[in-house]
Design an enzyme around this catalytic site. Sequence first.
Site: not given
Lengths: 178, 157
Positions: B49-52, A34
């Site tokens: 998402v990453c770093g949820d 992201h």
Amino acid sequence: MAQLVQPVTEEDHIAGPVNAPLTLVEYGDFECPHCGAAHPVVKEIQQLLGDTLRFVFRQFPLTQIHPHAEHAAEASESAAAQDAFWEMHDIIFENQTALADRDLLRYAAAIDIDAEQVAEDLAAGTWQTRVRRDFASGVRSGVNGTPTFFINGMRYDGLLDARSLLAALRVSGGRASR
Amino acid sequence: MSDDETPLNAGTAAPDFTLPSAPDQEVKLSNLAGKPVILAFYPADWSPVCGDQMALYNEILPEFEKYGAQLCGISVDGVWCHRAFSQARHLQFPLLADFEPKGAVARRYGVYRKDDGIAERALFVLDSDGVIRWSHVSPIHINPGADGILSALERLH
């Protein structure tokens, strides 16, 4: 509303005029897709806003899910000590899928800095404290994943496309000048 | 059991519960007495998402541990789902399955979304006597981060 607790100082990696009216701070992880997707968006915004924007990058490596993120962060700090933070930042984001140590050293060589120094710094953990400091300030500021952006000190929770980010920057800038 | 939609406030004794944390393991809240406890209700495993939120807390675990605090994630997902999620994210704290009867614990804390059948994104910080000292419900799509938890833990001292 989450706010940036650590103000931008000369210790930060700053692109753009130090006294620009708009400040965009990113807490990012070099291995996070992201963040990789946000990289060209930031570039576009920098181009559009020119000298009215200063962009600040702070380290927020999610080491439990991204095994190369910590070394990528440290390598960029090592590059910063050689006055090449942004060159390293860019080349890493442009090559996100190859971030093993040997790749990082290859990128250091490609941007013409002393790759051996980077290798030494990685082995010695020279920049660990610096990376942790960024991480800790992010946690305290309400960073809630990567990337997290702050516009003039307030966390931005909107979409990560250039149009949305730009609109938020403009609203914030309008507020600041009133 | 009430379907009260107001989350429990600071000053309330945290309702005790026992929930599975693995196919063959359970966590009983009152057994954690003696140290601060962070209950992090969240809507579902596997947010894209990453770093949820859970992955983020996993990274911040050492900061929580400085205060001696135990973190528990809670959602209506079942133990096998939790196990897969936890393994994928390398989580080093328990995820509790509020699965059967579904959302019963979330309801008792006033943080169940009946229409959606999931828990709110809600945080409770309990002191070492099991009293809620801070609670926060964030908009369902907004990961609240950890700053509020850390400030609450700081104030316990």
